[in-house]
Design a protein around this motif. Structure first.
Motif, PDB file in Angstrom:
ATOM      1  N   MET A   1       0.845  -1.207   0.000  1.00 28.44           N
ATOM      2  CA  MET A   1       0.000   0.000   0.000  1.00 28.44           C
ATOM      3  C   MET A   1       0.877   1.251   0.000  1.00 28.44           C
ATOM      4  N   ASP A   2       0.429   2.233  -0.733  1.00 24.65           N
ATOM      5  CA  ASP A   2       1.129   3.528  -0.777  1.00 24.65           C
ATOM      6  C   ASP A   2       0.396   4.508   0.145  1.00 24.65           C
ATOM      7  N   PRO A   3       0.935   4.755   1.333  1.00 25.09           N
ATOM      8  CA  PRO A   3       0.217   5.570   2.317  1.00 25.09           C
ATOM      9  C   PRO A   3      -0.107   6.971   1.804  1.00 25.09           C
ATOM     10  N   LEU A   4       0.754   7.509   0.968  1.00 28.43           N
ATOM     11  CA  LEU A   4       0.501   8.862   0.463  1.00 28.43           C
ATOM     12  C   LEU A   4      -0.750   8.901  -0.394  1.00 28.43           C
ATOM     13  N   LYS A   5      -0.802   7.989  -1.340  1.00 25.90           N
ATOM     14  CA  LYS A   5      -1.992   7.903  -2.202  1.00 25.90           C
ATOM     15  C   LYS A   5      -3.237   7.555  -1.391  1.00 25.90           C
ATOM     16  N   ALA A   6      -3.062   6.658  -0.444  1.00 19.62           N
ATOM     17  CA  ALA A   6      -4.193   6.239   0.384  1.00 19.62           C
ATOM     18  C   ALA A   6      -4.751   7.426   1.166  1.00 19.62           C
ATOM     19  N   LYS A   7      -3.856   8.197   1.753  1.00 23.96           N
ATOM     20  CA  LYS A   7      -4.283   9.387   2.516  1.00 23.96           C
ATOM     21  C   LYS A   7      -5.026  10.367   1.623  1.00 23.96           C
ATOM     22  N   TYR A   8      -4.476  10.579   0.448  1.00 18.06           N
ATOM     23  CA  TYR A   8      -5.106  11.491  -0.518  1.00 18.06           C
ATOM     24  C   TYR A   8      -6.522  11.021  -0.854  1.00 18.06           C
ATOM     25  N   ASN A   9      -6.624   9.727  -1.086  1.00 16.68           N
ATOM     26  CA  ASN A   9      -7.929   9.128  -1.422  1.00 16.68           C
ATOM     27  C   ASN A   9      -8.907   9.225  -0.248  1.00 16.68           C
ATOM     28  N   TYR A  10      -8.398   8.984   0.937  1.00 17.16           N
ATOM     29  CA  TYR A  10      -9.217   9.063   2.157  1.00 17.16           C
ATOM     30  C   TYR A  10      -9.783  10.478   2.294  1.00 17.16           C
ATOM     31  N   ARG A  11      -8.886  11.450   2.149  1.00 18.68           N
ATOM     32  CA  ARG A  11      -9.301  12.836   2.319  1.00 18.68           C
ATOM     33  C   ARG A  11     -10.436  13.190   1.362  1.00 18.68           C
ATOM     34  N   GLU A  12     -10.308  12.716   0.148  1.00 15.65           N
ATOM     35  CA  GLU A  12     -11.334  12.991  -0.858  1.00 15.65           C
ATOM     36  C   GLU A  12     -12.679  12.389  -0.443  1.00 15.65           C
ATOM     37  N   HIS A  13     -12.616  11.159   0.028  1.00 14.88           N
ATOM     38  CA  HIS A  13     -13.881  10.496   0.371  1.00 14.88           C
ATOM     39  C   HIS A  13     -14.440  10.910   1.731  1.00 14.88           C
ATOM     40  N   LEU A  14     -13.668  11.665   2.459  1.00 15.28           N
ATOM     41  CA  LEU A  14     -14.173  12.220   3.722  1.00 15.28           C
ATOM     42  C   LEU A  14     -14.957  13.519   3.492  1.00 15.28           C
ATOM     43  N   GLN A  15     -14.770  14.103   2.330  1.00 13.28           N
ATOM     44  CA  GLN A  15     -15.371  15.409   2.023  1.00 13.28           C
ATOM     45  C   GLN A  15     -16.835  15.564   2.467  1.00 13.28           C
ATOM     46  N   PRO A  16     -17.691  14.597   2.171  1.00 17.72           N
ATOM     47  CA  PRO A  16     -19.094  14.803   2.561  1.00 17.72           C
ATOM     48  C   PRO A  16     -19.291  14.841   4.075  1.00 17.72           C
ATOM     49  N   PHE A  17     -18.285  14.388   4.808  1.00 18.71           N
ATOM     50  CA  PHE A  17     -18.439  14.263   6.261  1.00 18.71           C
ATOM     51  C   PHE A  17     -17.554  15.224   7.052  1.00 18.71           C
ATOM     52  N   ALA A  18     -16.409  15.528   6.488  1.00 17.88           N
ATOM     53  CA  ALA A  18     -15.488  16.447   7.186  1.00 17.88           C
ATOM     54  C   ALA A  18     -14.497  17.020   6.186  1.00 17.88           C
ATOM     55  N   VAL A  19     -14.376  18.328   6.200  1.00 19.83           N
ATOM     56  CA  VAL A  19     -13.390  18.992   5.343  1.00 19.83           C
ATOM     57  C   VAL A  19     -12.320  19.609   6.245  1.00 19.83           C
ATOM     58  N   PHE A  20     -11.093  19.173   6.063  1.00 18.78           N
ATOM     59  CA  PHE A  20      -9.996  19.621   6.929  1.00 18.78           C
ATOM     60  C   PHE A  20      -9.128  20.660   6.231  1.00 18.78           C
ATOM     61  N   ASN A  21      -8.651  21.639   6.984  1.00 18.09           N
ATOM     62  CA  ASN A  21      -7.602  22.501   6.434  1.00 18.09           C
ATOM     63  C   ASN A  21      -6.260  21.781   6.623  1.00 18.09           C
TER      64      ASN A  21
END
Lengths: 199, 199
Positions: B1-21
């Motif tokens: 697993m590539d943690p960087l890509k995974a994090k990026y993907n996670y952040r995108e799919h969290l959008q409807p629930f939480a948007v982080f700065n």
DNA sequence: TGTATTTCTTATCTTAAGATAACGTTTTCT
DNA sequence: AGAAAACGTTATCTTAAGATAAGAAATACA
């Protein structure tokens, strides 16, 4: 309805979900609406957006769906000191697919969607209300989870026996044909199960 | 697993629930655990308390219950870019009544219960995380609501047709006997329904 | 590649559920 | 109090689901 007593009761039953100090409580109270429903009156009807989240101070309600052929199918019951809303409609702001009807004269404390949004957005209550909303949703999520598990792992007869054992008010206070739908079966079928169990 | 890509993907799919700065995101990231499951490995087993809330970066999992006679009954499926946990156990801190098993090699991003509590309690993220938790719980509450409604208002055949029409990945990627339990029926019964529909 | 396992369908038999109607009882309403 | 409506049980008939076993097809795997 006595709003003072109702508020006091509400505050007590909110404890597991939100504990307010006097200031916060005073503010929270300004958003409450006190509504009484006569027996058979509707809290929400299918097709309309549910604009309120309610607490039942006294009485009981029945959730039901209307089938194409006009028969109604009971989905759930709520009693005094429980919360009540057509959640999906309330949360998603879309027309409800169910009805909620008072089964007896019922007293409600309501918070409108608009009020809820205001509280969520306000400095003083926002954080606490987010938590309140989270805990309420989590609580009901667990209830729904149990219900689904029962549907996939148990037979109608087993579900009825579990309901018996649970000692919930449903059996004492609800007509049997409503309970039948709630268990996912027809009234005739429930009557047969009852007969089978008696032996 | 590539943690960087995974994090990026996670952040995108969290959008409807939480948007982080950026600040918040950096902090949130420190709580993540990256875990890979081989096919058939368990995320949680019945009897153990579920200590993590997960996001599926890649792969899929199956939720199931073990009946007294040793047969397993599938309750649900989750695929990549969906959240996954034995919620009731996670929320209530009690032993899970179900298993969650990887159906293929699966990559997860986990947040432990302890991490979640820390974030909920912290100045910087607390408010946002309460909201996140609320929105997630509300989202799943709506899904569960639909599922229960289907059980009480539709026949197994109707439920199967709805699933067909929904176009969900379940039908394409899951063996049929798992889908059968998910619909509340036996595999043999589903096979018969399929035959009936073909005509 | 070849063997083992899993998966799906089909058949048979048994059991239970749905649909419908009838009937007595209880409750509701005026 | 009397009429109407709602409720629960029972019976009949039809249909579908569960249990079980067997066999074919697809898949996994070593």
């Amino acid at each position: 309805m006595d709003p003072l007593k109702a508020k006091y009761n509400y505050r007590e039953h909110l404890q597991p979900f939100a504990v307010f100090n006097e200031d916060e409580w005073a503010l929270f109270c300004t958003y409450m609406e006190f509504v009484s429903l006569k027996k058979k009156e509707y809290f929400i009807e299918a097709g309309k957006v549910c604009n309120h989240f309610g607490f039942i101070n006294k009485g009981s309600v029945r959730y039901f769906h209307m089938a194409n052929d006009g028969t109604d199918i009971t989905g759930y019951f709520s009693f005094e000191n429980e919360f009540m809303s057509s959640y999906k409609s309330f949360v998603k702001r879309e027309p409800a697919n169910n009805y909620i009807q008072a089964l007896e004269d019922t007293e409600l404390i309501l918070i409108s969607y608009k009020s809820m949004q205001e509280m969520l957005a306000c400095e003083k209550l926002g954080h606490k209300m987010e938590r309140f909303g989270r805990l309420i949703a989590e609580y009901y999520l667990c209830c729904y989870d149990d219900r689904i598990t029962a549907f996939i792992t148990q037979s109608p007869e087993e579900r009825y026996i579990k309901l018996l054992e649970s000692g919930r008010d449903i059996l004492r206070r609800m007509p049997q044909h409503y309970i039948a739908n709630f268990l996912g079966i027809t009234p005739v079928s429930l009557s047969r199960i009852r007969r089978r169990i008696l032996v």
